[in-house]
Design a protein around this motif. Structure first.
Motif, PDB file in Angstrom:
ATOM      1  N   GLU A  28       2.562   1.415  14.495  1.00 18.77           N
ATOM      2  CA  GLU A  28       3.803   2.163  14.622  1.00 18.77           C
ATOM      3  C   GLU A  28       5.013   1.437  14.041  1.00 18.77           C
ATOM      4  OE1 GLU A  28       5.963   5.504  15.533  1.00 18.77           O
ATOM      5  OE2 GLU A  28       3.807   5.267  15.803  1.00 18.77           O
ATOM      6  N   PRO A  29       5.208   0.154  14.270  1.00 15.70           N
ATOM      7  CA  PRO A  29       6.382  -0.506  13.678  1.00 15.70           C
ATOM      8  C   PRO A  29       6.421  -0.426  12.156  1.00 15.70           C
ATOM      9  CG  PRO A  29       5.482  -1.872  15.416  1.00 15.70           C
ATOM     10  CD  PRO A  29       4.496  -0.746  15.179  1.00 15.70           C
ATOM     11  N   ALA A  30       5.285  -0.521  11.496  1.00 10.70           N
ATOM     12  CA  ALA A  30       5.260  -0.466  10.030  1.00 10.70           C
ATOM     13  C   ALA A  30       5.698   0.903   9.525  1.00 10.70           C
ATOM     14  CB  ALA A  30       3.871  -0.815   9.508  1.00 10.70           C
ATOM     15  N   ILE A  31       5.212   1.979  10.132  1.00  3.13           N
ATOM     16  CA  ILE A  31       5.614   3.317   9.687  1.00  3.13           C
ATOM     17  C   ILE A  31       7.077   3.560  10.040  1.00  3.13           C
ATOM     18  CG2 ILE A  31       4.891   4.687  11.686  1.00  3.13           C
ATOM     19  CD1 ILE A  31       4.343   5.737   8.073  1.00  3.13           C
ATOM     20  N   SER A  32       7.531   3.043  11.160  1.00  5.51           N
ATOM     21  CA  SER A  32       8.946   3.167  11.529  1.00  5.51           C
ATOM     22  C   SER A  32       9.835   2.449  10.520  1.00  5.51           C
ATOM     23  CB  SER A  32       9.192   2.609  12.934  1.00  5.51           C
ATOM     24  OG  SER A  32       8.518   3.385  13.890  1.00  5.51           O
ATOM     25  N   ASP A  33       9.406   1.291  10.062  1.00  3.99           N
ATOM     26  CA  ASP A  33      10.149   0.559   9.034  1.00  3.99           C
ATOM     27  C   ASP A  33      10.183   1.341   7.718  1.00  3.99           C
ATOM     28  OD1 ASP A  33      10.574  -1.488  10.829  1.00  3.99           O
ATOM     29  OD2 ASP A  33       9.054  -2.825   9.963  1.00  3.99           O
ATOM     30  N   ILE A  82      14.814  15.385   3.061  1.00  2.18           N
ATOM     31  CA  ILE A  82      13.625  15.565   3.908  1.00  2.18           C
ATOM     32  C   ILE A  82      12.500  14.753   3.286  1.00  2.18           C
ATOM     33  CG2 ILE A  82      11.932  17.164   4.859  1.00  2.18           C
ATOM     34  CD1 ILE A  82      14.040  19.390   4.591  1.00  2.18           C
ATOM     35  N   ALA A  83      11.791  13.978   4.103  1.00  3.99           N
ATOM     36  CA  ALA A  83      10.665  13.168   3.631  1.00  3.99           C
ATOM     37  C   ALA A  83       9.417  13.479   4.441  1.00  3.99           C
ATOM     38  CB  ALA A  83      11.000  11.685   3.732  1.00  3.99           C
ATOM     39  N   ILE A  84       8.266  13.341   3.794  1.00  7.17           N
ATOM     40  CA  ILE A  84       6.966  13.568   4.428  1.00  7.17           C
ATOM     41  C   ILE A  84       6.181  12.262   4.405  1.00  7.17           C
ATOM     42  CG2 ILE A  84       4.784  14.830   4.284  1.00  7.17           C
ATOM     43  CD1 ILE A  84       6.374  17.026   2.820  1.00  7.17           C
ATOM     44  N   PHE A  85       5.584  11.947   5.559  1.00  6.88           N
ATOM     45  CA  PHE A  85       4.774  10.737   5.715  1.00  6.88           C
ATOM     46  C   PHE A  85       3.437  11.110   6.344  1.00  6.88           C
ATOM     47  CE2 PHE A  85       9.216   9.699   6.092  1.00  6.88           C
ATOM     48  CZ  PHE A  85       9.372   8.578   5.297  1.00  6.88           C
ATOM     49  N   VAL A  86       2.365  10.474   5.882  1.00  9.57           N
ATOM     50  CA  VAL A  86       1.043  10.594   6.492  1.00  9.57           C
ATOM     51  C   VAL A  86       0.635   9.166   6.843  1.00  9.57           C
ATOM     52  CG1 VAL A  86      -1.355  11.323   6.204  1.00  9.57           C
ATOM     53  CG2 VAL A  86       0.504  12.667   5.168  1.00  9.57           C
ATOM     54  N   ASP A  87       0.651   8.855   8.142  1.00  4.17           N
ATOM     55  CA  ASP A  87       0.491   7.484   8.616  1.00  4.17           C
ATOM     56  C   ASP A  87      -0.695   6.742   8.020  1.00  4.17           C
ATOM     57  OD1 ASP A  87       2.542   8.424  10.237  1.00  4.17           O
ATOM     58  OD2 ASP A  87       1.763   7.469  12.052  1.00  4.17           O
ATOM     59  N   HIS A  88      -1.869   7.380   7.967  1.00  2.00           N
ATOM     60  CA  HIS A  88      -3.083   6.667   7.563  1.00  2.00           C
ATOM     61  C   HIS A  88      -3.532   6.963   6.141  1.00  2.00           C
ATOM     62  CE1 HIS A  88      -3.468   4.890  11.451  1.00  2.00           C
ATOM     63  NE2 HIS A  88      -3.416   6.061  12.027  1.00  2.00           N
ATOM     64  N   ASN A  89      -2.658   7.509   5.324  1.00  2.00           N
ATOM     65  CA  ASN A  89      -2.982   7.654   3.909  1.00  2.00           C
ATOM     66  C   ASN A  89      -2.831   6.297   3.226  1.00  2.00           C
ATOM     67  OD1 ASN A  89      -3.666  10.363   3.783  1.00  2.00           O
ATOM     68  ND2 ASN A  89      -2.162  10.846   2.222  1.00  2.00           N
ATOM     69  N   PRO A  90      -3.494   6.112   2.083  1.00  5.09           N
ATOM     70  CA  PRO A  90      -3.323   4.853   1.355  1.00  5.09           C
ATOM     71  C   PRO A  90      -1.851   4.581   1.019  1.00  5.09           C
ATOM     72  CG  PRO A  90      -5.183   6.066   0.474  1.00  5.09           C
ATOM     73  CD  PRO A  90      -4.497   6.977   1.455  1.00  5.09           C
ATOM     74  N   ARG A  91      -1.099   5.623   0.742  1.00  2.00           N
ATOM     75  CA  ARG A  91       0.352   5.527   0.517  1.00  2.00           C
ATOM     76  C   ARG A  91       1.014   6.510   1.473  1.00  2.00           C
ATOM     77  NH1 ARG A  91       1.518   2.616  -4.140  1.00  2.00           N
ATOM     78  NH2 ARG A  91      -0.309   2.275  -5.432  1.00  2.00           N
ATOM     79  N   PRO A  92       1.524   6.039   2.599  1.00  2.00           N
ATOM     80  CA  PRO A  92       2.026   6.929   3.654  1.00  2.00           C
ATOM     81  C   PRO A  92       3.221   7.795   3.259  1.00  2.00           C
ATOM     82  CG  PRO A  92       1.671   4.733   4.509  1.00  2.00           C
ATOM     83  CD  PRO A  92       1.497   4.647   3.032  1.00  2.00           C
ATOM     84  N   TYR A  93       4.100   7.294   2.398  1.00  2.00           N
ATOM     85  CA  TYR A  93       5.238   8.107   1.966  1.00  2.00           C
ATOM     86  C   TYR A  93       4.744   9.063   0.892  1.00  2.00           C
ATOM     87  CZ  TYR A  93       9.618   9.382  -0.344  1.00  2.00           C
ATOM     88  OH  TYR A  93      10.656  10.065  -0.919  1.00  2.00           O
ATOM     89  N   ILE A  94       4.749  10.344   1.198  1.00  2.00           N
ATOM     90  CA  ILE A  94       4.185  11.349   0.306  1.00  2.00           C
ATOM     91  C   ILE A  94       5.221  11.873  -0.688  1.00  2.00           C
ATOM     92  CG2 ILE A  94       3.045  13.610   0.188  1.00  2.00           C
ATOM     93  CD1 ILE A  94       1.361  11.314   1.477  1.00  2.00           C
ATOM     94  N   ALA A  95       6.361  12.330  -0.178  1.00  2.00           N
ATOM     95  CA  ALA A  95       7.369  12.926  -1.062  1.00  2.00           C
ATOM     96  C   ALA A  95       8.701  13.016  -0.334  1.00  2.00           C
ATOM     97  CB  ALA A  95       6.930  14.319  -1.510  1.00  2.00           C
TER      98      ALA A  95
END
Length: 146
Positions: A28-33, A82-95
């Motif tokens: 969680e801290p990594a995705i929050s960052d 607006i940003a989209i994130f998928v926590d467990h994707n190889p690259r979490p920041y999608i667009a």
């Protein structure tokens, strides 16, 4: 994601893809960052963002995300990003998508790939720096990312 060819976007704003997204997220801290770095730091209020997606998706290669934000879009107050994130994707920041008052409603539809079951997050920032969010765990039967 190895291929963005399946990505379809209908948007009045500008479409951006991350070239520097973090390669993996395990806590969680990594995705929050990553969210703070991408959208801005601050408390996220989990309201006003609407994403109509099922809890379970058969094919992670094509996950349809219709996104809208219930928020004024005028010169005084508007959703600007607006940003989209998928926590467990190889690259979490999608667009990420930029909006102006002239964009009209802050809404779009995107199709993304998901490697495996994961939390999906949509974070919106208004022109006053307030953050609104949506988060849901989406189960994937057949992963879409290599």
């Amino acid at each position: 994601l190895t291929s963005m060819s399946a990505l379809a976007v209908s948007l009045a704003g500008r479409f951006l893809l991350s070239s520097e997204a973090k390669a993996s997220v395990s806590n969680e801290p990594a995705i929050s960052d990553l969210i703070a770095e991408t959208v801005g730091a601050g408390d996220i209020v989990y309201e006003n963002v609407i994403v109509d997606v099922a809890d379970h998706i058969e094919n992670g290669a094509l996950v349809k995300l219709p996104v809208s934000v219930s928020h004024p879009q005028n010169d005084q107050r508007y959703i600007e990003y607006i940003a989209i994130f998928v926590d467990h994707n190889p690259r979490p920041y999608i667009a990420g998508f930029n909006f102006t008052p002239e964009s009209g409603k802050a809404a779009f539809e995107i199709r993304i790939k998901m490697a495996k079951t994961s939390d999906v997050r949509v974070i919106a920032r208004n022109n006053h720096g307030e953050l609104f969010g949506w988060r849901k765990n989406i189960a994937i039967t057949d992963g879409g990312c290599d």
